[in-house]
Design a protein around this motif. Structure first.
Motif, PDB file in Angstrom:
ATOM      1  N   GLY A  14       0.829  -1.211   0.000  1.00  0.00           N
ATOM      2  CA  GLY A  14       0.000   0.000   0.000  1.00  0.00           C
ATOM      3  C   GLY A  14       0.854   1.246   0.000  1.00  0.00           C
ATOM      4  N   THR A  16       1.604   3.155  -2.458  1.00  0.00           N
ATOM      5  CA  THR A  16       1.416   3.956  -3.674  1.00  0.00           C
ATOM      6  C   THR A  16       0.560   5.202  -3.460  1.00  0.00           C
ATOM      7  OG1 THR A  16      -0.520   2.630  -4.295  1.00  0.00           O
ATOM      8  CG2 THR A  16       1.622   1.874  -5.085  1.00  0.00           C
ATOM      9  N   VAL A  17      -0.049   5.334  -2.287  1.00  0.00           N
ATOM     10  CA  VAL A  17      -0.918   6.490  -1.995  1.00  0.00           C
ATOM     11  C   VAL A  17      -1.112   6.567  -0.478  1.00  0.00           C
ATOM     12  CG1 VAL A  17      -3.118   5.210  -2.115  1.00  0.00           C
ATOM     13  CG2 VAL A  17      -3.078   7.617  -2.790  1.00  0.00           C
ATOM     14  N   GLY A  38       1.123  -2.223  -4.670  1.00  0.00           N
ATOM     15  CA  GLY A  38      -0.305  -1.901  -4.762  1.00  0.00           C
ATOM     16  C   GLY A  38      -0.857  -2.659  -5.956  1.00  0.00           C
ATOM     17  N   ASP A  65      -1.762  -8.167  -5.578  1.00  0.00           N
ATOM     18  CA  ASP A  65      -2.832  -8.186  -4.575  1.00  0.00           C
ATOM     19  C   ASP A  65      -2.321  -8.986  -3.374  1.00  0.00           C
ATOM     20  OD1 ASP A  65      -5.038  -8.550  -3.002  1.00  0.00           O
ATOM     21  OD2 ASP A  65      -6.350  -9.212  -4.626  1.00  0.00           O
ATOM     22  N   VAL A  66      -1.970  -8.293  -2.289  1.00  0.00           N
ATOM     23  CA  VAL A  66      -1.378  -8.996  -1.140  1.00  0.00           C
ATOM     24  C   VAL A  66      -2.410  -9.791  -0.345  1.00  0.00           C
ATOM     25  CG1 VAL A  66       0.597  -7.438  -0.938  1.00  0.00           C
ATOM     26  CG2 VAL A  66      -1.461  -6.978   0.412  1.00  0.00           C
ATOM     27  N   ALA A  67      -3.677  -9.692  -0.727  1.00  0.00           N
ATOM     28  CA  ALA A  67      -4.689 -10.541  -0.085  1.00  0.00           C
ATOM     29  C   ALA A  67      -4.672 -11.964  -0.655  1.00  0.00           C
ATOM     30  CB  ALA A  67      -6.073  -9.929  -0.258  1.00  0.00           C
ATOM     31  N   THR A  95      -7.887  -1.701   4.339  1.00  0.00           N
ATOM     32  CA  THR A  95      -9.006  -0.799   4.081  1.00  0.00           C
ATOM     33  C   THR A  95     -10.117  -1.043   5.098  1.00  0.00           C
ATOM     34  OG1 THR A  95     -10.412   0.066   2.312  1.00  0.00           O
ATOM     35  CG2 THR A  95     -10.214  -2.327   2.424  1.00  0.00           C
ATOM     36  N   ALA A 143      -1.794  -1.157  11.992  1.00  0.00           N
ATOM     37  CA  ALA A 143      -3.123  -1.673  12.364  1.00  0.00           C
ATOM     38  C   ALA A 143      -4.077  -0.492  12.424  1.00  0.00           C
ATOM     39  CB  ALA A 143      -3.067  -2.450  13.666  1.00  0.00           C
ATOM     40  N   LEU A 189      -7.134   9.197  13.181  1.00  0.00           N
ATOM     41  CA  LEU A 189      -7.675   9.726  11.917  1.00  0.00           C
ATOM     42  C   LEU A 189      -6.540  10.340  11.097  1.00  0.00           C
ATOM     43  CD1 LEU A 189     -10.771  11.543  13.466  1.00  0.00           C
ATOM     44  CD2 LEU A 189     -10.819   9.420  12.119  1.00  0.00           C
ATOM     45  N   VAL A 190      -6.368   9.848   9.892  1.00  0.00           N
ATOM     46  CA  VAL A 190      -5.293  10.345   9.032  1.00  0.00           C
ATOM     47  C   VAL A 190      -5.913  10.758   7.703  1.00  0.00           C
ATOM     48  CG1 VAL A 190      -3.048   9.851   8.018  1.00  0.00           C
ATOM     49  CG2 VAL A 190      -3.765   8.664  10.119  1.00  0.00           C
TER      50      VAL A 190
HETATM   51  P1  NDP Z   1      -5.537   4.236   1.190  1.00  0.00           P
HETATM   52  O1  NDP Z   1      -6.848   3.676   0.758  1.00  0.00           O
HETATM   53  O2  NDP Z   1      -5.248   5.684   0.962  1.00  0.00           O
HETATM   54  O3  NDP Z   1      -4.363   3.367   0.505  1.00  0.00           O
HETATM   55  C1  NDP Z   1      -4.376   1.975   0.590  1.00  0.00           C
HETATM   56  C2  NDP Z   1      -3.144   1.439  -0.100  1.00  0.00           C
HETATM   57  O4  NDP Z   1      -3.169   0.006   0.002  1.00  0.00           O
HETATM   58  C3  NDP Z   1      -3.093   1.759  -1.579  1.00  0.00           C
HETATM   59  O5  NDP Z   1      -1.749   1.865  -1.993  1.00  0.00           O
HETATM   60  C4  NDP Z   1      -3.741   0.533  -2.212  1.00  0.00           C
HETATM   61  O6  NDP Z   1      -3.350   0.405  -3.557  1.00  0.00           O
HETATM   62  C5  NDP Z   1      -3.167  -0.564  -1.302  1.00  0.00           C
HETATM   63  N1  NDP Z   1      -3.968  -1.786  -1.255  1.00  0.00           N
HETATM   64  C6  NDP Z   1      -5.244  -1.930  -0.827  1.00  0.00           C
HETATM   65  N2  NDP Z   1      -5.633  -3.203  -0.955  1.00  0.00           N
HETATM   66  C7  NDP Z   1      -4.577  -3.888  -1.461  1.00  0.00           C
HETATM   67  C8  NDP Z   1      -4.356  -5.234  -1.818  1.00  0.00           C
HETATM   68  N3  NDP Z   1      -5.310  -6.153  -1.701  1.00  0.00           N
HETATM   69  N4  NDP Z   1      -3.151  -5.585  -2.309  1.00  0.00           N
HETATM   70  C9  NDP Z   1      -2.174  -4.654  -2.452  1.00  0.00           C
HETATM   71  N5  NDP Z   1      -2.318  -3.367  -2.129  1.00  0.00           N
HETATM   72  C10 NDP Z   1      -3.508  -2.987  -1.638  1.00  0.00           C
HETATM   73  O7  NDP Z   1      -5.373   3.847   2.715  1.00  0.00           O
HETATM   74  P2  NDP Z   1      -4.730   4.645   3.946  1.00  0.00           P
HETATM   75  O8  NDP Z   1      -3.437   5.234   3.571  1.00  0.00           O
HETATM   76  O9  NDP Z   1      -5.799   5.477   4.542  1.00  0.00           O
HETATM   77  O10 NDP Z   1      -4.513   3.425   4.960  1.00  0.00           O
HETATM   78  C11 NDP Z   1      -3.344   2.640   4.984  1.00  0.00           C
HETATM   79  C12 NDP Z   1      -3.425   1.727   6.177  1.00  0.00           C
HETATM   80  O11 NDP Z   1      -3.597   2.493   7.358  1.00  0.00           O
HETATM   81  C13 NDP Z   1      -4.598   0.738   6.136  1.00  0.00           C
HETATM   82  O12 NDP Z   1      -4.169  -0.509   6.592  1.00  0.00           O
HETATM   83  C14 NDP Z   1      -5.610   1.354   7.087  1.00  0.00           C
HETATM   84  O13 NDP Z   1      -6.422   0.374   7.676  1.00  0.00           O
HETATM   85  C15 NDP Z   1      -4.686   2.004   8.108  1.00  0.00           C
HETATM   86  N6  NDP Z   1      -5.317   3.092   8.832  1.00  0.00           N
HETATM   87  C16 NDP Z   1      -5.740   4.233   8.177  1.00  0.00           C
HETATM   88  C17 NDP Z   1      -6.313   5.252   8.898  1.00  0.00           C
HETATM   89  C18 NDP Z   1      -6.768   6.525   8.230  1.00  0.00           C
HETATM   90  O14 NDP Z   1      -7.434   7.338   8.900  1.00  0.00           O
HETATM   91  N7  NDP Z   1      -6.466   6.775   6.972  1.00  0.00           N
HETATM   92  C19 NDP Z   1      -6.494   5.172  10.348  1.00  0.00           C
HETATM   93  C20 NDP Z   1      -6.016   3.935  10.933  1.00  0.00           C
HETATM   94  C21 NDP Z   1      -5.457   2.947  10.189  1.00  0.00           C
HETATM   95  P3  NDP Z   1      -4.302  -0.328  -4.662  1.00  0.00           P
HETATM   96  O15 NDP Z   1      -5.702   0.160  -4.416  1.00  0.00           O
HETATM   97  O16 NDP Z   1      -3.727   0.087  -5.975  1.00  0.00           O
HETATM   98  O17 NDP Z   1      -4.147  -1.782  -4.413  1.00  0.00           O
END
Ligand code: NDP
Length: 261
Positions: A14, A16-17, A38, A65-67, A95, A143, A189-190
Motif C-alpha cells: 500500500g 502507492t498512496v 499496490g 494483490d497482497v490478499a 481498508t 493496524a 484519523l489520518v
Molecule cells: P488508502 O486507501 O489511501 O491506501 C491503501 C493502499 O493500500 C493503496 O496503496 C492501495 O493500492 C493498497 N492496497 C489496498 N488493498 C490492497 C491489496 N489487496 N493488495 C495490495 N495493495 C492494496 O489507505 P490509507 O493510507 O488510509 O490506509 C493505509 C493503512 O492504514 C490501512 O491498513 C488502514 O487500515 C490504516 N489506517 C488508516 C487510517 C486513516 O485514517 N487513513 C487510520 C487507521 C489505520 P491499490 O488500491 O492500488 O491496491
C-alpha cells in the motif's frame, strides 16, 4: 539527526498512496531504496518514479494483490530480483469495512483476514529469512486504533486489525534473537485521499470539510485529522536505529482519541 537508513531496502505494501506513500517518502528522504506495492500498476509505477526522481533513490513498483498467496509471492520474488532482499517490511495495505455481524457472510470475513493478517504472515515468511542473512531488520504493522477501540460499523475491520496486533507481537518474540524488531502502530484519523473521496460522496463538494470536522470532533482529543506526514515521521523513526530497544510493542498515534490507558 542521521537515522542510518541510507541504502536500506524497504518494502511497503500500500505504498502507492495515502499513509504508505508518505512513509515511502519519509524513508526515501533518509536515503532508503523502496519497493512500493499496490494493485493499480499505473499508480504504482507513477509513485515509484516520482519518489525516485525527487529523492535520488532507487524505487521499484510491484503490482500485486497482497490478499492472495500469489500476490505475496510476487512481492517476495520481485524484491529478491530488484534488491536481493529487504531490510524493512511495512505491512500497511488495508481498508475499512462496513457491515453488521448479523449480515456479513464468510467470504467477507475471509477477504479481510487475508488482506490484514495473512498478507503479513506470508510476507514475513518470505522476507524475514533474508533479513536474518542481512544481519537484522525491521517489520512494522499498520493496524488501527480500532484494533482496541472498535467502531460499531466495521466489526470485521476491528477484529482483523486486532489479530494483526497479536501476530506482530508473536513474530517479535520469534525473531528477537535475530536482530529483527517488530512493532505495531495504531493510527487514529489520518487525512488520506480516500477520506476526502468518501466525505465528498456523503456530504458533497460544499459539505465535505464540515463532515470531516464532525468526524474529528466526535473522536475528541485534538479534534483534527493527522496529515499522512505526521504519521510517517513516527514510522521512519521506528525503522531507524534510534528505536533500537523497541520491539514487540504497539504505539498509538491518534491525537488523543484513545479513551483508555
Ligand atoms: P488508502 O486507501 O489511501 O491506501 C491503501 C493502499 O493500500 C493503496 O496503496 C492501495 O493500492 C493498497 N492496497 C489496498 N488493498 C490492497 C491489496 N489487496 N493488495 C495490495 N495493495 C492494496 O489507505 P490509507 O493510507 O488510509 O490506509 C493505509 C493503512 O492504514 C490501512 O491498513 C488502514 O487500515 C490504516 N489506517 C488508516 C487510517 C486513516 O485514517 N487513513 C487510520 C487507521 C489505520 P491499490 O488500491 O492500488 O491496491
Amino acid at each position: 539527526m542521521d537515522l542510518n537508513l541510507r541504502d536500506k531496502v524497504a518494502v511497503i505494501t500500500g505504498g502507492t498512496v495515502g499513509i504508505g506513500l508518505a512513509v515511502a517518502e519519509g524513508l526515501a528522504a533518509e536515503g532508503a531504496n523502496l519497493v512500493l506495492v499496490g494493485r493499480d500498476k499505473l499508480r504504482g509505477d507513477d509513485a515509484a518514479s516520482r519518489v525516485a526522481d525527487r529523492f535520488g533513490i532507487i524505487a521499484t513498483a510491484i503490482s500485486a494483490d497482497v490478499a492472495t498467496a500469489q500476490g505475496c509471492d510476487a512481492v517476495i520474488k520481485g524484491t529478491a530480483k530488484a534488491f536481493g532482499g529487504a531490510d524493512i517490511l511495512i505491512n500497511n495495505a488495508g481498508t475499512g469495512s462496513n457491515e453488521t455481524i448479523a449480515e456479513a457472510d464468510d467470504a467477507k470475513w475471509q477477504y479481510y483476514w487475508d488482506l490484514h493478517v495473512m498478507a503479513a504472515v506470508r510476507l514475513a515468511r518470505g522476507l524475514v529469512p533474508g533479513m536474518k542473512k542481512r544481519g537484522g531488520g525491521v517489520v512494522l504493522h499498520n493496524a488501527s486504533i480500532c484494533a482496541v477501540q472498535p467502531l460499531w460499523y466495521e466489526p470485521i475491520y476491528n477484529t482483523t486489525k486486532a489479530a494483526l496486533m497479536m501476530f506482530s507481537k508473536t513474530l517479535a518474540n520469534e525473531v528477537v534473537g535475530d536482530n529483527i524488531r517488530v512493532n505495531t502502530i495504531n493510527p487514529g484519523l489520518v487525512l488520506t485521499p480516500d477520506w476526502v473521496k468518501t466525505a465528498k460522496q456523503i456530504a458533497g463538494e460544499d459539505g465535505w470539510q464540515a463532515h470531516l470536522q464532525g468526524v474529528a470532533d466526535e473522536a475528541g482529543g485534538m479534534k483534527r485529522f493527522a496529515t499522512p506526514e505526521e504519521l510517517a515521521n513516527f514510522f521512519v523513526f521506528m525503522c531507524s536505529d534510534k528505536a533500537s530497544y523497541s520491539t514487540g510493542s504497539t504505539y498509538f498515534v491518534d491525537g488523543g482519541w484513545l479513551k483508555t490507558v
